[in-house]
Motif scaffolding. Structure first.
Motif, PDB file in Angstrom:
ATOM      1  N   GLU A 104       0.840  -1.200   0.000  1.00 25.77           N
ATOM      2  CA  GLU A 104       0.000   0.000   0.000  1.00 25.77           C
ATOM      3  C   GLU A 104       0.877   1.252   0.000  1.00 25.77           C
ATOM      4  N   GLN A 105       1.916   1.254   0.843  1.00 30.62           N
ATOM      5  CA  GLN A 105       2.821   2.388   0.899  1.00 30.62           C
ATOM      6  C   GLN A 105       3.573   2.559  -0.416  1.00 30.62           C
ATOM      7  N   ASN A 106       4.001   1.448  -0.999  1.00 31.83           N
ATOM      8  CA  ASN A 106       4.681   1.502  -2.288  1.00 31.83           C
ATOM      9  C   ASN A 106       3.791   2.159  -3.345  1.00 31.83           C
ATOM     10  N   PHE A 107       2.520   1.786  -3.339  1.00 31.43           N
ATOM     11  CA  PHE A 107       1.559   2.308  -4.317  1.00 31.43           C
ATOM     12  C   PHE A 107       1.381   3.818  -4.173  1.00 31.43           C
ATOM     13  N   VAL A 108       1.174   4.291  -2.942  1.00 29.24           N
ATOM     14  CA  VAL A 108       0.919   5.724  -2.761  1.00 29.24           C
ATOM     15  C   VAL A 108       2.194   6.549  -2.946  1.00 29.24           C
ATOM     16  N   MET A 120      -7.112   3.398   3.155  1.00 29.96           N
ATOM     17  CA  MET A 120      -7.113   4.861   3.191  1.00 29.96           C
ATOM     18  C   MET A 120      -6.759   5.387   4.572  1.00 29.96           C
ATOM     19  N   ARG A 121      -7.116   4.646   5.611  1.00 29.42           N
ATOM     20  CA  ARG A 121      -6.704   5.081   6.951  1.00 29.42           C
ATOM     21  C   ARG A 121      -5.186   4.958   7.117  1.00 29.42           C
ATOM     22  N   PHE A 156       0.375   7.203   7.043  1.00 26.91           N
ATOM     23  CA  PHE A 156       1.681   7.167   6.380  1.00 26.91           C
ATOM     24  C   PHE A 156       2.059   8.506   5.765  1.00 26.91           C
ATOM     25  N   THR A 157       1.082   9.218   5.173  1.00 28.74           N
ATOM     26  CA  THR A 157       1.405  10.439   4.429  1.00 28.74           C
ATOM     27  C   THR A 157       0.884  11.718   5.064  1.00 28.74           C
ATOM     28  N   GLY A 158      -0.176  11.627   5.868  1.00 28.33           N
ATOM     29  CA  GLY A 158      -0.809  12.835   6.392  1.00 28.33           C
ATOM     30  C   GLY A 158      -1.788  13.463   5.422  1.00 28.33           C
TER      31      GLY A 158
END
Length: 392
Positions: free
Chosen positions: A104-108, A130-131, A136-138
């Motif tokens: 998920e982090q890789n994708f965003v 999404m949570r 992860f990003t804010g």
């Protein structure tokens, strides 16, 4: 010996269900599981038969079938997969959940999401990914799902989380073929579909909706179920597996990357990148995503999502249905999901399918909202919009 162990496992699983799982029948729905299944089966006539016909064209762009599907199976998915209704490659020394969160982090990161961006998750499920994007990003996240039951689950889960997450998440019920009115044109920095896009028969319609709300130059990305280039439409076995995934997964008209790119382009988007994240992960030393469906990677996944875990779930639901705890139709739901799990895992091992194909596209810098509204009207002209029609 095996029978005794399996019987003990079934009893333990049944106890866990009773204490912890919102299994079908535990929470009220707008109709019984058997009625939902009967209605859902009409959308996929003949899909359960090996060697049967492909489903016919759907006037709702599969939206009504998707709503019934997720009303039926959300609790099963939450039991087997947690709060993220997607598959991902698995690192051998990590837990199932850690691998899911990593990709998920890789994708965003690939999308370029950053703090304070306004981002839409279209087809959000119960909002788990999404949570984590917020954490992860804010970023500030708006999630959309057509399923009212998923909205309720998302709110219930979020209410227990830190205020930081609560302040940056919004959940809306809507059809992503016709997004809620409060999602105004050119007001989002980015949007994504995480294994939700293939629930549509024609992806151009929801993609055009994403292009509408995202600002010029913003990213629209898809993490998608996709037939790999090696898939052979003339191979009966391949077509059977395709049909099994579509029926058991609430999907429609799975296609190949070249056809998918054309859908992005029809939606008014510029495709920047298109690749199989699953293959990319294997080259990095990760295991194939299908391992979660075959052997599992850790104890939780072996007990729930793996081949034997799903067998255990089916035995448990059969027992609960017999004793009247789970409503009639619960076992049939488990069997439907097994149809998808078996078909997807087999197709993955054959190298003809992936649930992790990534497409990164951009809204044109010269986007004209008025001209794009005309594009959307043309795409919607052949769709009976589910929520506007009031159909279920």
């Amino acid at each position: 010996m095996f029978g005794k162990v399996f019987g003990l496992g079934t009893a333990i699983a049944a106890g866990y269900y009773l204490q912890n799982v919102a299994f079908p029948g535990k929470e009220a729905k707008d109709m019984s599981s058997e009625d939902i299944l009967a209605r859902y089966d009409r959308y996929y006539a003949g899909a359960t038969d090996w060697g049967g016909a492909q489903p016919a064209h759907d006037d709702n762009n599969n939206a009504a079938a998707t709503e019934r599907y997720f009303t039926l199976i959300t609790d099963f998915f939450e039991y087997g997969w947690g709060d993220a209704f997607h598959m991902a490659p698995l690192r051998p020394d990590w837990s199932f959940k850690r691998s899911m969160a990593y990709w998920e982090q890789n994708f965003v990161l690939t999308m370029g999401l950053k703090r304070d961006m306004r981002v839409a998750d279209l087809g959000m499920g119960i909002g788990g990914p999404m949570r984590r994007v917020v954490e992860f990003t804010g970023a500030n996240m708006t999630g959309v799902t057509i399923c009212e039951h998923q909205i309720k689950r998302a709110h219930a889960i979020t209410a227990k989380l830190p205020q930081y997450i609560q302040d940056r998440t919004e959940y809306l019920r809507g059809d992503y073929n016709d997004l809620p009115a409060q999602m105004l044109p050119s007001t989002y920095d980015a949007a994504y579909f995480m294994e939700s896009l293939s629930h549509s028969e024609d992806r151009a319609s929801p993609l055009a909706q994403a292009a509408k709300i995202v600002k010029p130059g913003g990213i629209v990305a898809g993490w998608q179920w996709m037939l790999r280039p090696e898939f052979d439409y003339d191979n009966e076995r391949h077509m059977d597996l395709k049909r099994g995934m579509e029926y058991g997964g609430g999907l429609r008209n799975l296609n190949k990357p070249d056809a998918r790119i054309k859908e992005y382009e029809r939606a008014g988007l510029e495709v920047l990148d298109s690749y199989d994240m699953g293959t990319d992960a294997i080259e990095r030393g990760h295991l194939g995503w299908w391992v979660a469906l075959t052997t599992g990677i850790d104890l939780p996944s072996r007990l729930t999502s793996s081949h034997w875990g799903r067998k255990l779930t089916m035995a448990t639901t059969k027992l609960l249905e017999i004793i009247g705890v789970a409503e009639p139709g619960t076992l049939r739901t488990a069997l439907m999901l097994e149809h998808c799990g078996f078909s997807a895992a087999t197709a993955g091992e054959l190298g003809i399918f992936t649930p992790a194909w990534v497409t990164i596209s951009r809204v044109p810098l010269d986007k004209n909202d008025k001209a794009h509204a005309k594009r959307i009207a043309d795409l919607q002209s052949n769709i009976a919009l589910t929520l506007k029609e009031g159909s279920k």
